[in-house]
Motif scaffolding. Sequence first.
Motif, PDB file in Angstrom:
ATOM      1  N   THR A  91      22.161  93.880-102.680  1.00  0.00           N
ATOM      2  CA  THR A  91      22.060  92.514-102.139  1.00  0.00           C
ATOM      3  C   THR A  91      21.729  91.477-103.197  1.00  0.00           C
ATOM      4  N   SER A  92      21.575  91.894-104.460  1.00  0.00           N
ATOM      5  CA  SER A  92      21.115  90.956-105.485  1.00  0.00           C
ATOM      6  C   SER A  92      22.076  89.787-105.690  1.00  0.00           C
ATOM      7  N   ALA A  93      23.375  90.081-105.776  1.00  0.00           N
ATOM      8  CA  ALA A  93      24.354  89.003-105.985  1.00  0.00           C
ATOM      9  C   ALA A  93      24.379  88.053-104.784  1.00  0.00           C
ATOM     10  N   PHE A  94      24.299  88.605-103.579  1.00  0.00           N
ATOM     11  CA  PHE A  94      24.288  87.778-102.380  1.00  0.00           C
ATOM     12  C   PHE A  94      23.043  86.913-102.336  1.00  0.00           C
ATOM     13  N   ASP A  95      21.896  87.468-102.741  1.00  0.00           N
ATOM     14  CA  ASP A  95      20.656  86.689-102.782  1.00  0.00           C
ATOM     15  C   ASP A  95      20.782  85.506-103.734  1.00  0.00           C
ATOM     16  N   ARG A  96      21.384  85.742-104.891  1.00  0.00           N
ATOM     17  CA  ARG A  96      21.544  84.643-105.854  1.00  0.00           C
ATOM     18  C   ARG A  96      22.464  83.554-105.314  1.00  0.00           C
ATOM     19  N   ARG A  97      23.520  83.962-104.610  1.00  0.00           N
ATOM     20  CA  ARG A  97      24.416  82.956-104.029  1.00  0.00           C
ATOM     21  C   ARG A  97      23.698  82.160-102.939  1.00  0.00           C
ATOM     22  N   LEU A  98      22.908  82.824-102.130  1.00  0.00           N
ATOM     23  CA  LEU A  98      22.155  82.121-101.095  1.00  0.00           C
ATOM     24  C   LEU A  98      21.176  81.121-101.706  1.00  0.00           C
ATOM     25  N   ALA A  99      20.451  81.571-102.740  1.00  0.00           N
ATOM     26  CA  ALA A  99      19.491  80.679-103.389  1.00  0.00           C
ATOM     27  C   ALA A  99      20.198  79.491-104.026  1.00  0.00           C
ATOM     28  N   ALA A 100      21.359  79.743-104.643  1.00  0.00           N
ATOM     29  CA  ALA A 100      22.124  78.660-105.263  1.00  0.00           C
ATOM     30  C   ALA A 100      22.622  77.663-104.227  1.00  0.00           C
ATOM     31  N   ALA A 101      22.860  78.134-103.006  1.00  0.00           N
ATOM     32  CA  ALA A 101      23.335  77.257-101.932  1.00  0.00           C
ATOM     33  C   ALA A 101      22.186  76.527-101.235  1.00  0.00           C
ATOM     34  N   GLY A 102      20.966  76.758-101.689  1.00  0.00           N
ATOM     35  CA  GLY A 102      19.830  76.048-101.119  1.00  0.00           C
ATOM     36  C   GLY A 102      19.012  76.823-100.115  1.00  0.00           C
ATOM     37  N   TYR A 103      19.321  78.111 -99.921  1.00  0.00           N
ATOM     38  CA  TYR A 103      18.544  78.930 -98.981  1.00  0.00           C
ATOM     39  C   TYR A 103      17.128  79.117 -99.535  1.00  0.00           C
ATOM     40  N   SER A 104      16.173  79.139 -98.665  1.00  0.00           N
ATOM     41  CA  SER A 104      14.768  79.233 -99.058  1.00  0.00           C
ATOM     42  C   SER A 104      14.490  80.529 -99.829  1.00  0.00           C
ATOM     43  N   ARG A 105      14.052  80.360-101.073  1.00  0.00           N
ATOM     44  CA  ARG A 105      13.704  81.545-101.851  1.00  0.00           C
ATOM     45  C   ARG A 105      12.433  82.206-101.309  1.00  0.00           C
ATOM     46  N   ARG A 106      11.553  81.424-100.727  1.00  0.00           N
ATOM     47  CA  ARG A 106      10.356  82.002-100.105  1.00  0.00           C
ATOM     48  C   ARG A 106      10.745  82.927 -98.960  1.00  0.00           C
ATOM     49  N   ALA A 107      11.737  82.508 -98.190  1.00  0.00           N
ATOM     50  CA  ALA A 107      12.193  83.348 -97.082  1.00  0.00           C
ATOM     51  C   ALA A 107      12.802  84.644 -97.602  1.00  0.00           C
ATOM     52  N   LEU A 108      13.575  84.552 -98.690  1.00  0.00           N
ATOM     53  CA  LEU A 108      14.180  85.749 -99.263  1.00  0.00           C
ATOM     54  C   LEU A 108      13.116  86.707 -99.792  1.00  0.00           C
ATOM     55  N   LEU A 109      12.099  86.160-100.463  1.00  0.00           N
ATOM     56  CA  LEU A 109      11.025  86.997-100.979  1.00  0.00           C
ATOM     57  C   LEU A 109      10.230  87.643 -99.850  1.00  0.00           C
ATOM     58  N   ALA A 110       9.908  86.853 -98.830  1.00  0.00           N
ATOM     59  CA  ALA A 110       9.160  87.390 -97.689  1.00  0.00           C
ATOM     60  C   ALA A 110       9.963  88.469 -96.979  1.00  0.00           C
ATOM     61  N   ALA A 111      11.281  88.293 -96.905  1.00  0.00           N
ATOM     62  CA  ALA A 111      12.134  89.289 -96.258  1.00  0.00           C
ATOM     63  C   ALA A 111      12.128  90.603 -97.038  1.00  0.00           C
ATOM     64  N   LYS A 112      12.162  90.524 -98.366  1.00  0.00           N
ATOM     65  CA  LYS A 112      12.139  91.741 -99.182  1.00  0.00           C
ATOM     66  C   LYS A 112      10.811  92.475 -99.016  1.00  0.00           C
ATOM     67  N   LEU A 113       9.724  91.723 -98.979  1.00  0.00           N
ATOM     68  CA  LEU A 113       8.418  92.347 -98.792  1.00  0.00           C
ATOM     69  C   LEU A 113       8.314  92.969 -97.399  1.00  0.00           C
ATOM     70  N   THR A 114       8.893  92.318 -96.406  1.00  0.00           N
ATOM     71  CA  THR A 114       8.885  92.869 -95.047  1.00  0.00           C
ATOM     72  C   THR A 114       9.664  94.174 -94.983  1.00  0.00           C
ATOM     73  N   ALA A 115      10.852  94.183 -95.600  1.00  0.00           N
ATOM     74  CA  ALA A 115      11.658  95.409 -95.618  1.00  0.00           C
ATOM     75  C   ALA A 115      10.926  96.537 -96.341  1.00  0.00           C
ATOM     76  N   LEU A 116      10.249  96.196 -97.439  1.00  0.00           N
ATOM     77  CA  LEU A 116       9.468  97.198 -98.178  1.00  0.00           C
ATOM     78  C   LEU A 116       8.360  97.775 -97.302  1.00  0.00           C
ATOM     79  N   LEU A 117       7.622  96.896 -96.614  1.00  0.00           N
ATOM     80  CA  LEU A 117       6.509  97.352 -95.783  1.00  0.00           C
ATOM     81  C   LEU A 117       6.984  98.202 -94.614  1.00  0.00           C
ATOM     82  N   VAL A 118       8.051  97.775 -93.950  1.00  0.00           N
ATOM     83  CA  VAL A 118       8.575  98.524 -92.805  1.00  0.00           C
ATOM     84  C   VAL A 118       9.069  99.902 -93.246  1.00  0.00           C
ATOM     85  N   THR A 119       9.832  99.934 -94.336  1.00  0.00           N
ATOM     86  CA  THR A 119      10.373 101.207 -94.824  1.00  0.00           C
ATOM     87  C   THR A 119       9.249 102.146 -95.244  1.00  0.00           C
TER      88      THR A 119
END
Length: 256
Positions: A91-119
């Motif tokens: 998902t790294s390339a997709f994450d960079r495209r989202l961030a470049a398009a203005g998607y919240s990087r905080r949301a992306l970071l929080a999502a990765k931490l959530t996936a880590l915790l759940v897994t």
Amino acid sequence: MTGMTAYRTAAGYSLLAMAKNRLALVLLAFLVPLWITIAKTVATPDLFPFRLRATGQVLHAGGDKITMVSGSLNAVSLLVGFWVFSAARRTSAFDRRLAAAGYSRRALLAAKLTALLVTATLVSAYAVAWMLLYWTPRQPGLLILAVLAASLIYGAMGLFLSLFLPGEVEGMVAIIMASIIDLAPQNPVAATTADRPLVTLLPSYGSLQTALQGGFTHHFAVAPLANSLVWLGVLSAIALAAFLRRTRVHNLARRN
């Protein structure tokens, strides 16, 4: 899009990326129980004396139970580390495209931490459930906490490695070697180095000491878990800082 909506969307995609990894699911279903079963059936049940560094106590426990604890930490560390690494790489390339398009990087970071915790939570609970089929530890809750700590540390390591290694093979080899170097010298049954001061610096020292406490004592020393928290904090901070730097550079390039 509000911050909470962005987080929920990103978390959903992160969890979906984890769920799509069929190899990791197969390893979870078969590797963890196989590893624990082999440790229980192959290792000797004879009592083995060892010193628990966390409390200074000399304990006597069955070699099969000690090996089962160490083996479960090894299994969940490898699995969660590989699982998080693989998902982050895909998902790294997709994450960079989202961030470049203005998607919240905080949301992306929080999502990765959530996936880590759940897994990490699911894998840890599954591993401890298999151990409970063969053995009743004195403090099951503490054993779960110890396995979860090891899972989180190696999950953060997988997230960290995903930002620097070029492919999944390299990541898998790095995680396997890290786990061997980490846990092999600490095994009270198999290693003569388990009582050396150097082992206190290893990533899984806190997890193994806490797991041994949970399995064979009624005591709880906080210091080993503090060691785990330091490792988790350092690896997570480096991984998240590297992610922020990569997405920030990408955004600046886009503006220019």
